[in-house]
Design a protein around this motif. Sequence first.
Motif, mmCIF file in Angstrom:
data_model
loop_
_atom_site.group_PDB
_atom_site.id
_atom_site.type_symbol
_atom_site.label_atom_id
_atom_site.label_comp_id
_atom_site.label_asym_id
_atom_site.label_seq_id
_atom_site.Cartn_x
_atom_site.Cartn_y
_atom_site.Cartn_z
ATOM 1 N N ALA A 125 0.854 -1.184 0.000
ATOM 2 C CA ALA A 125 0.000 0.000 0.000
ATOM 3 C C ALA A 125 0.890 1.234 0.000
ATOM 4 C CB ALA A 125 -0.937 0.008 1.204
ATOM 5 N N GLY A 126 0.281 2.369 -0.250
ATOM 6 C CA GLY A 126 1.028 3.612 -0.269
ATOM 7 C C GLY A 126 0.192 4.751 0.265
ATOM 8 N N LEU A 127 0.817 5.909 0.348
ATOM 9 C CA LEU A 127 0.158 7.110 0.852
ATOM 10 C C LEU A 127 -0.332 7.947 -0.317
ATOM 11 C CD1 LEU A 127 -0.417 8.687 3.512
ATOM 12 C CD2 LEU A 127 1.691 9.959 3.054
ATOM 13 N N SER A 128 -1.598 8.311 -0.307
ATOM 14 C CA SER A 128 -2.156 9.143 -1.361
ATOM 15 C C SER A 128 -1.735 10.595 -1.176
ATOM 16 C CB SER A 128 -3.685 9.048 -1.353
ATOM 17 O OG SER A 128 -4.252 9.995 -2.238
ATOM 18 N N ASP A 129 -1.529 11.279 -2.298
ATOM 19 C CA ASP A 129 -1.249 12.711 -2.255
ATOM 20 C C ASP A 129 -2.520 13.535 -2.118
ATOM 21 O OD1 ASP A 129 1.508 12.483 -2.494
ATOM 22 O OD2 ASP A 129 1.442 12.457 -4.686
ATOM 23 N N PHE A 130 -3.680 12.868 -2.315
ATOM 24 C CA PHE A 130 -4.940 13.612 -2.299
ATOM 25 C C PHE A 130 -5.513 13.591 -0.876
ATOM 26 C CE2 PHE A 130 -9.113 15.076 -3.444
ATOM 27 C CZ PHE A 130 -8.923 15.767 -4.622
ATOM 28 N N PRO A 131 -5.741 14.765 -0.263
ATOM 29 C CA PRO A 131 -6.221 14.790 1.119
ATOM 30 C C PRO A 131 -7.696 14.412 1.219
ATOM 31 C CG PRO A 131 -6.104 17.018 0.241
ATOM 32 C CD PRO A 131 -5.526 16.115 -0.815
ATOM 33 N N LEU A 132 -8.070 13.921 2.372
ATOM 34 C CA LEU A 132 -9.448 13.530 2.646
ATOM 35 C C LEU A 132 -10.063 14.528 3.616
ATOM 36 C CD1 LEU A 132 -11.722 11.408 2.371
ATOM 37 C CD2 LEU A 132 -10.722 10.251 4.351
ATOM 38 N N ASP A 158 -0.059 -0.608 -10.569
ATOM 39 C CA ASP A 158 -0.233 -2.058 -10.529
ATOM 40 C C ASP A 158 0.488 -2.688 -9.335
ATOM 41 O OD1 ASP A 158 -1.750 -1.914 -12.811
ATOM 42 O OD2 ASP A 158 -0.103 -2.456 -14.163
ATOM 43 N N GLU A 159 1.479 -1.992 -8.796
ATOM 44 C CA GLU A 159 2.253 -2.541 -7.685
ATOM 45 C C GLU A 159 1.544 -2.367 -6.347
ATOM 46 O OE1 GLU A 159 3.633 -0.388 -9.955
ATOM 47 O OE2 GLU A 159 4.417 -2.074 -11.131
ATOM 48 N N LEU A 160 0.556 -1.494 -6.293
ATOM 49 C CA LEU A 160 -0.106 -1.185 -5.030
ATOM 50 C C LEU A 160 -1.519 -1.726 -5.022
ATOM 51 C CD1 LEU A 160 0.996 2.539 -4.486
ATOM 52 C CD2 LEU A 160 1.960 0.480 -3.428
ATOM 53 N N TYR A 161 -1.901 -2.295 -3.884
ATOM 54 C CA TYR A 161 -3.265 -2.772 -3.726
ATOM 55 C C TYR A 161 -4.197 -1.651 -3.292
ATOM 56 C CZ TYR A 161 -7.220 -5.521 -2.094
ATOM 57 O OH TYR A 161 -8.475 -6.033 -1.907
ATOM 58 N N GLU A 162 -3.682 -0.716 -2.507
ATOM 59 C CA GLU A 162 -4.521 0.338 -1.944
ATOM 60 C C GLU A 162 -3.688 1.569 -1.644
ATOM 61 O OE1 GLU A 162 -7.124 1.865 -1.615
ATOM 62 O OE2 GLU A 162 -8.347 1.178 0.104
ATOM 63 N N LEU A 163 -4.344 2.712 -1.619
ATOM 64 C CA LEU A 163 -3.751 3.968 -1.170
ATOM 65 C C LEU A 163 -4.488 4.438 0.075
ATOM 66 C CD1 LEU A 163 -3.246 5.818 -4.569
ATOM 67 C CD2 LEU A 163 -1.443 5.051 -3.029
ATOM 68 N N VAL A 164 -3.727 4.852 1.071
ATOM 69 C CA VAL A 164 -4.305 5.344 2.315
ATOM 70 C C VAL A 164 -4.285 6.867 2.287
ATOM 71 C CG1 VAL A 164 -4.117 5.347 4.831
ATOM 72 C CG2 VAL A 164 -3.555 3.274 3.543
ATOM 73 N N MET A 165 -5.401 7.451 2.675
ATOM 74 C CA MET A 165 -5.558 8.903 2.626
ATOM 75 C C MET A 165 -5.393 9.512 4.016
ATOM 76 S SD MET A 165 -8.849 8.971 0.044
ATOM 77 C CE MET A 165 -8.710 10.724 -0.355
ATOM 78 N N CYS A 166 -4.878 10.737 4.038
ATOM 79 C CA CYS A 166 -4.682 11.477 5.282
ATOM 80 C C CYS A 166 -5.673 12.636 5.368
ATOM 81 C CB CYS A 166 -3.264 12.036 5.366
ATOM 82 S SG CYS A 166 -1.987 10.799 5.620
ATOM 83 N N GLY A 167 -5.953 13.033 6.593
ATOM 84 C CA GLY A 167 -6.744 14.229 6.816
ATOM 85 C C GLY A 167 -5.885 15.473 6.697
ATOM 86 N N ALA A 168 -6.481 16.617 7.006
ATOM 87 C CA ALA A 168 -5.769 17.890 6.887
ATOM 88 C C ALA A 168 -4.571 17.965 7.820
ATOM 89 C CB ALA A 168 -6.729 19.046 7.171
ATOM 90 N N ASP A 169 -4.592 17.178 8.914
ATOM 91 C CA ASP A 169 -3.489 17.196 9.874
ATOM 92 C C ASP A 169 -2.365 16.234 9.495
ATOM 93 O OD1 ASP A 169 -4.725 14.794 10.338
ATOM 94 O OD2 ASP A 169 -5.152 15.157 12.465
#
Length: 273
Positions: A125-132, A158-169
Motif C-alpha cells: 500500500a502507499g500514501l495518497s497525495d490527495f487529502p481527505l 499495478d504494484e499497489l493494492y490500496e492507497l491510504v488517505m490522510c486528513g488535513a493534519d
Amino acid sequence: MVNVISSSAECVSATDRGLSYGDGLFETIRMEGDGAVLLSRHLQRMEADAAVLGIVVTEAELRDAVRIAVATHGGTFSSGSWVLKLVLTRGSGGRGYRPAAEGVPNLIVSATAMPPLPGPEGVAAGLSDFPLTVNPRLAGIKTLNRLEQVMASRELTDELYELVMCGADGRLVEGTRTNVLMKLSDRWVTPPREQLAVAGVMLGHVMDYLVHQGEAVEYTTIPLSMLRDAGCQGLYLMNSVMGIVPVRKFDDLDLPVNDALATIFNPLDLVEI
C-alpha cells in the motif's frame, strides 16, 4: 415506500437526485450463494444513515430487495461468490439543490462478480497525495459523494493494492476503499468515527470482536510516525468484500505481518439468509 430498480432491466431517470447531486447512499455486500455476509449490519447502517439524510426507507424494504436480487442473480456466478450493490437515492423532484417535501426514494440494485482477493501474505500500500476532508455532520456515512476517493484512486499503480488517505493534519484516516486498523504492542488503534468518511461494517465487526475478547482498543488518530515505531506490530486494511488483509509494505517501509486477525473473518461464518 421505495421504488426498486434493477440495473439490468430499467433505466434511472436523468432527474434522479443521486445522479445530479450525489444525494443518497450505497452498500456493497459480499454474497455467498444465496446468503449475504454481515447483512444485518449493512441494512441497519443504510436505514440509520438514510434517516440522517432525511430519506425514508425501512430495513424490511431493503431485505425484500435483497431477496429479489438473490432470486435473480444467486445462481449467475459460477464461483458462488458475488457482490450485491444497493444504491439508495432520494429519487427525483425538487428545484435545484432543495429536495421536494415529499418524494419516492429509488433503490438501484446491481450484481457483479467477486473481485480477486489478496492472499494472507499481505499487500503493498502507499500514501495518497490527495487529502481527505470529512464534514462532521456526515462523518462515517457511506454517501454517494466519493469524488475524493476517485481522485486518490487515480494514483494507484499495478504494484499497489490500496492507497491510504490522510486528513488535513497529515494523519492516516482510511484507504480509498478500506478502513485501517493498527496493532501495537499493548493495544489496537483505529481513527474515531468523526474522522472517517466511511465507518465500515467490517471495521465495526472487528472492533466488537476485539472488545468481546478483552483486547485493548483505542479510537485515536494515527500519525505516520507510528508506522515506524518499534511497537508497531502490524497494519490492516479491511472492508466487507475483501475481508481483512495485512499490509506488508507501505511505500518504502517494510511492516511486520501479524496473523492476529487471521481467524476473525471467515465469510461463511457471517452469512445471513
